[in-house]
Design a protein around this motif. Sequence first.
Motif, PDB file in Angstrom:
ATOM      1  N   ALA A 143      10.762   4.807  -7.761  1.00 58.80           N
ATOM      2  CA  ALA A 143      11.538   3.711  -6.709  1.00 58.80           C
ATOM      3  C   ALA A 143      12.091   3.302  -8.749  1.00 58.80           C
ATOM      4  CB  ALA A 143      11.230   3.009  -6.197  1.00 58.80           C
ATOM      5  N   LEU A 144      13.440   2.502  -9.043  1.00 54.50           N
ATOM      6  CA  LEU A 144      13.604   2.011 -10.002  1.00 54.50           C
ATOM      7  C   LEU A 144      14.291   0.504  -9.204  1.00 54.50           C
ATOM      8  CD1 LEU A 144      15.769   5.200 -11.768  1.00 54.50           C
ATOM      9  CD2 LEU A 144      13.245   4.535 -11.800  1.00 54.50           C
ATOM     10  N   ASP A 145      14.115   0.038  -9.978  1.00 58.37           N
ATOM     11  CA  ASP A 145      14.187  -1.606 -10.342  1.00 58.37           C
ATOM     12  C   ASP A 145      14.064  -2.318 -11.606  1.00 58.37           C
ATOM     13  OD1 ASP A 145      16.055  -3.518  -8.342  1.00 58.37           O
ATOM     14  OD2 ASP A 145      13.651  -3.696  -7.736  1.00 58.37           O
ATOM     15  N   GLY A 146      14.955  -3.388 -11.423  1.00 54.94           N
ATOM     16  CA  GLY A 146      14.832  -4.219 -12.744  1.00 54.94           C
ATOM     17  C   GLY A 146      14.159  -5.528 -12.331  1.00 54.94           C
ATOM     18  N   THR A 147      13.635  -6.577 -13.319  1.00 55.79           N
ATOM     19  CA  THR A 147      12.847  -7.702 -13.616  1.00 55.79           C
ATOM     20  C   THR A 147      13.642  -8.310 -14.550  1.00 55.79           C
ATOM     21  OG1 THR A 147      11.131  -8.993 -12.735  1.00 55.79           O
ATOM     22  CG2 THR A 147      10.586  -6.444 -14.294  1.00 55.79           C
ATOM     23  N   GLU A 148      13.373 -10.056 -14.358  1.00 61.64           N
ATOM     24  CA  GLU A 148      13.070 -10.388 -14.813  1.00 61.64           C
ATOM     25  C   GLU A 148      12.058 -11.742 -16.076  1.00 61.64           C
ATOM     26  OE1 GLU A 148      15.501 -14.923 -15.724  1.00 61.64           O
ATOM     27  OE2 GLU A 148      17.071 -13.427 -14.941  1.00 61.64           O
ATOM     28  N   HIS A 149      11.662 -11.133 -16.636  1.00 61.53           N
ATOM     29  CA  HIS A 149      10.903 -11.838 -17.052  1.00 61.53           C
ATOM     30  C   HIS A 149      10.475 -13.023 -18.358  1.00 61.53           C
ATOM     31  CE1 HIS A 149       9.901  -9.341 -20.932  1.00 61.53           C
ATOM     32  NE2 HIS A 149      10.986  -8.470 -20.080  1.00 61.53           N
ATOM     33  N   HIS A 150      11.799 -13.360 -18.256  1.00 56.05           N
ATOM     34  CA  HIS A 150      11.994 -14.448 -18.950  1.00 56.05           C
ATOM     35  C   HIS A 150      13.238 -15.595 -19.386  1.00 56.05           C
ATOM     36  CE1 HIS A 150      12.312 -17.538 -22.820  1.00 56.05           C
ATOM     37  NE2 HIS A 150      12.806 -16.928 -22.961  1.00 56.05           N
ATOM     38  N   CYS A 151      13.448 -16.556 -18.907  1.00 62.18           N
ATOM     39  CA  CYS A 151      14.368 -17.603 -18.878  1.00 62.18           C
ATOM     40  C   CYS A 151      13.886 -18.478 -19.268  1.00 62.18           C
ATOM     41  CB  CYS A 151      14.890 -17.562 -17.771  1.00 62.18           C
ATOM     42  SG  CYS A 151      16.827 -18.299 -16.611  1.00 62.18           S
ATOM     43  N   SER A 152      15.507 -19.359 -20.383  1.00 62.27           N
ATOM     44  CA  SER A 152      15.512 -20.534 -20.908  1.00 62.27           C
ATOM     45  C   SER A 152      16.629 -20.712 -21.874  1.00 62.27           C
ATOM     46  CB  SER A 152      14.470 -20.375 -21.568  1.00 62.27           C
ATOM     47  OG  SER A 152      14.306 -21.621 -23.228  1.00 62.27           O
ATOM     48  N   GLU A 153      17.140 -21.689 -21.837  1.00 60.06           N
ATOM     49  CA  GLU A 153      18.577 -22.514 -22.814  1.00 60.06           C
ATOM     50  C   GLU A 153      18.326 -22.579 -23.782  1.00 60.06           C
ATOM     51  OE1 GLU A 153      20.458 -25.096 -20.281  1.00 60.06           O
ATOM     52  OE2 GLU A 153      20.138 -24.571 -18.162  1.00 60.06           O
ATOM     53  N   ALA A 154      16.838 -22.495 -24.270  1.00 62.48           N
ATOM     54  CA  ALA A 154      15.969 -22.949 -25.645  1.00 62.48           C
ATOM     55  C   ALA A 154      15.432 -21.990 -26.260  1.00 62.48           C
ATOM     56  CB  ALA A 154      15.181 -24.430 -25.311  1.00 62.48           C
ATOM     57  N   ILE A 155      14.916 -21.880 -25.783  1.00 61.90           N
ATOM     58  CA  ILE A 155      14.151 -20.158 -26.306  1.00 61.90           C
ATOM     59  C   ILE A 155      14.264 -18.990 -26.675  1.00 61.90           C
ATOM     60  CG2 ILE A 155      11.829 -19.235 -26.325  1.00 61.90           C
ATOM     61  CD1 ILE A 155      10.364 -21.566 -25.060  1.00 61.90           C
ATOM     62  N   HIS A 156      14.909 -18.472 -27.109  1.00 62.73           N
ATOM     63  CA  HIS A 156      15.339 -17.165 -27.029  1.00 62.73           C
ATOM     64  C   HIS A 156      15.300 -16.431 -29.041  1.00 62.73           C
ATOM     65  CE1 HIS A 156      19.085 -18.749 -30.470  1.00 62.73           C
ATOM     66  NE2 HIS A 156      18.298 -19.960 -29.121  1.00 62.73           N
ATOM     67  N   CYS A 157      15.516 -15.131 -28.965  1.00 58.76           N
ATOM     68  CA  CYS A 157      15.542 -13.945 -29.981  1.00 58.76           C
ATOM     69  C   CYS A 157      16.215 -13.588 -30.085  1.00 58.76           C
ATOM     70  CB  CYS A 157      14.354 -13.542 -29.929  1.00 58.76           C
ATOM     71  SG  CYS A 157      13.845 -12.094 -28.669  1.00 58.76           S
ATOM     72  N   PRO A 158      16.124 -12.064 -31.157  1.00 59.16           N
ATOM     73  CA  PRO A 158      17.245 -11.114 -31.004  1.00 59.16           C
ATOM     74  C   PRO A 158      17.296 -10.450 -30.039  1.00 59.16           C
ATOM     75  CG  PRO A 158      16.404 -12.104 -33.597  1.00 59.16           C
ATOM     76  CD  PRO A 158      15.605 -12.361 -32.439  1.00 59.16           C
ATOM     77  N   GLN A 159      16.380 -10.338 -29.046  1.00 52.99           N
ATOM     78  CA  GLN A 159      16.248  -9.459 -27.779  1.00 52.99           C
ATOM     79  C   GLN A 159      17.035  -9.634 -27.411  1.00 52.99           C
ATOM     80  OE1 GLN A 159      16.158  -6.213 -29.117  1.00 52.99           O
ATOM     81  NE2 GLN A 159      15.655  -7.015 -31.480  1.00 52.99           N
ATOM     82  N   CYS A 160      16.933 -10.802 -26.784  1.00 55.00           N
ATOM     83  CA  CYS A 160      17.689 -11.426 -25.499  1.00 55.00           C
ATOM     84  C   CYS A 160      19.329 -11.317 -24.774  1.00 55.00           C
ATOM     85  CB  CYS A 160      17.740 -13.291 -25.788  1.00 55.00           C
ATOM     86  SG  CYS A 160      16.475 -14.103 -25.824  1.00 55.00           S
ATOM     87  N   SER A 161      19.230 -11.103 -23.417  1.00 52.33           N
ATOM     88  CA  SER A 161      20.241 -11.171 -23.107  1.00 52.33           C
ATOM     89  C   SER A 161      20.471 -12.796 -22.792  1.00 52.33           C
ATOM     90  CB  SER A 161      20.203 -10.107 -21.751  1.00 52.33           C
ATOM     91  OG  SER A 161      19.938  -8.786 -21.684  1.00 52.33           O
ATOM     92  N   THR A 162      22.147 -12.556 -22.870  1.00 48.48           N
ATOM     93  CA  THR A 162      22.473 -13.934 -22.472  1.00 48.48           C
ATOM     94  C   THR A 162      23.884 -14.334 -20.859  1.00 48.48           C
ATOM     95  OG1 THR A 162      24.677 -13.548 -23.792  1.00 48.48           O
ATOM     96  CG2 THR A 162      22.407 -14.474 -24.919  1.00 48.48           C
ATOM     97  N   ARG A 163      23.865 -15.352 -20.820  1.00 44.87           N
ATOM     98  CA  ARG A 163      25.052 -15.748 -19.586  1.00 44.87           C
ATOM     99  C   ARG A 163      25.524 -16.762 -19.900  1.00 44.87           C
ATOM    100  NH1 ARG A 163      21.093 -13.946 -15.252  1.00 44.87           N
ATOM    101  NH2 ARG A 163      19.065 -15.069 -15.837  1.00 44.87           N
ATOM    102  N   THR A 164      26.717 -17.232 -19.472  1.00 44.78           N
ATOM    103  CA  THR A 164      26.929 -18.286 -19.315  1.00 44.78           C
ATOM    104  C   THR A 164      26.589 -19.669 -18.206  1.00 44.78           C
ATOM    105  OG1 THR A 164      28.971 -18.428 -21.152  1.00 44.78           O
ATOM    106  CG2 THR A 164      28.803 -19.925 -20.102  1.00 44.78           C
ATOM    107  N   LEU A 165      26.174 -20.695 -18.032  1.00 44.00           N
ATOM    108  CA  LEU A 165      26.424 -21.244 -16.999  1.00 44.00           C
ATOM    109  C   LEU A 165      27.368 -22.288 -16.782  1.00 44.00           C
ATOM    110  CD1 LEU A 165      22.469 -22.932 -17.112  1.00 44.00           C
ATOM    111  CD2 LEU A 165      23.235 -20.294 -16.334  1.00 44.00           C
ATOM    112  N   GLY A 166      27.711 -22.601 -14.786  1.00 45.04           N
ATOM    113  CA  GLY A 166      28.374 -23.107 -14.452  1.00 45.04           C
ATOM    114  C   GLY A 166      28.737 -24.747 -15.280  1.00 45.04           C
ATOM    115  N   ASN A 167      28.061 -24.912 -15.881  1.00 45.54           N
ATOM    116  CA  ASN A 167      28.401 -26.256 -16.961  1.00 45.54           C
ATOM    117  C   ASN A 167      27.907 -25.834 -18.703  1.00 45.54           C
ATOM    118  OD1 ASN A 167      25.372 -25.154 -17.661  1.00 45.54           O
ATOM    119  ND2 ASN A 167      24.251 -26.434 -16.934  1.00 45.54           N
ATOM    120  N   GLY A 168      28.358 -24.443 -18.745  1.00 43.52           N
ATOM    121  CA  GLY A 168      28.258 -24.254 -20.542  1.00 43.52           C
ATOM    122  C   GLY A 168      27.843 -23.643 -20.940  1.00 43.52           C
ATOM    123  N   LYS A 169      27.040 -24.504 -20.713  1.00 40.22           N
ATOM    124  CA  LYS A 169      25.717 -24.269 -21.797  1.00 40.22           C
ATOM    125  C   LYS A 169      24.952 -22.305 -20.818  1.00 40.22           C
ATOM    126  CE  LYS A 169      22.723 -27.968 -21.206  1.00 40.22           C
ATOM    127  NZ  LYS A 169      22.134 -29.377 -20.787  1.00 40.22           N
TER     128      LYS A 169
END
Length: 315
Positions: A143-169
């Motif tokens: 079975a293939l499935d993905g999981t999220e193992h880090h999420c932050s608005e402050a801590i990040h690295c060059p390997q991070c994915s990004t998404r824009t929240l409703g508040n623009g952050k």
Amino acid sequence: MVLRPKPEPKPESKPEPTTQRFTAATVVTRIRRALDELPDARKGGNNQRYAMGDAGLSAFSVFFTQSPSFLDFQVRMQKARGRNNANALFGVHKIPCTQQICNLLDPVAPEQLAPVFMDLVDNLVASGELAAHRALDDRLLVALDGTEHHCSEAIHCPQCSTRTLGNGKTQYYHTALTPVVLAPGQATVLPLAPAFVVPQDGQAKQDCELNAGTRWLQRWGGQLAAWRTTVLGDDLYCHQPFCEQVLAQGCDFVFVCLPGSHALLYEWIADFERTAEVPTLVRTRWTGKQRLTDTYRWLNDLPLRDGEEALHVGW
């Protein structure tokens, strides 16, 4: 749900070779061997007190106790009793502190450990230990499935994915594809090598789970075919290019197929429903507490998408 069309004739079944049964000691020995071979970023000198294998096994041992203070407890046990579980159970010769473990392991790419996952399952397959996990034409189910193992608005690295929240952050996160071997009625689930969703060199678009799944399949498809594997996944994977890659690797597939993303296929289903041509099987079963009714409907040879080159599947 769709599955591979036109299955090939089942080859003559051959008994899987039997070898010595796996034990916990065998697994630890194989893992130790891989950890000892991890690349060492240290430059030499007198800072070589701890081996890479000891650092890796010390980190690995924490997952078995579910206690963040495990290593400190082992150090105190060693001083008080002259022995410790880290050595007896995992073969750790010298126990590094948490910071030393981070210093040694942080520079190591996760991909270095990927073959360990596949090697252990490969040996279980060869020894016949996974016979009870075979289903659907005597195949292993992955079975293939993905999981999220880090999420932050402050801590990040060059390997991070990004998404824009409703508040623009901007929110930074890490995800990984975590394939597993599983089977109906079996409590044991076996993890396979993960694939990380990270920015790819030369690619302008952000990486995604489907791309990670494609890379994973291209790397390990030959091994999956040797195991006689059926790949399972949700609607994310139920698209012709990925289905064709699964077939090209010599595997079967069973993917969830939702009406919202496969409008044409469900138009065909609606046509057969109007003419009452959808085969249906109804069964009742007693769970010990209640009686349930299961209704199965299916159709064969439906196009997965529009066009003459559409893959025809079973639904």
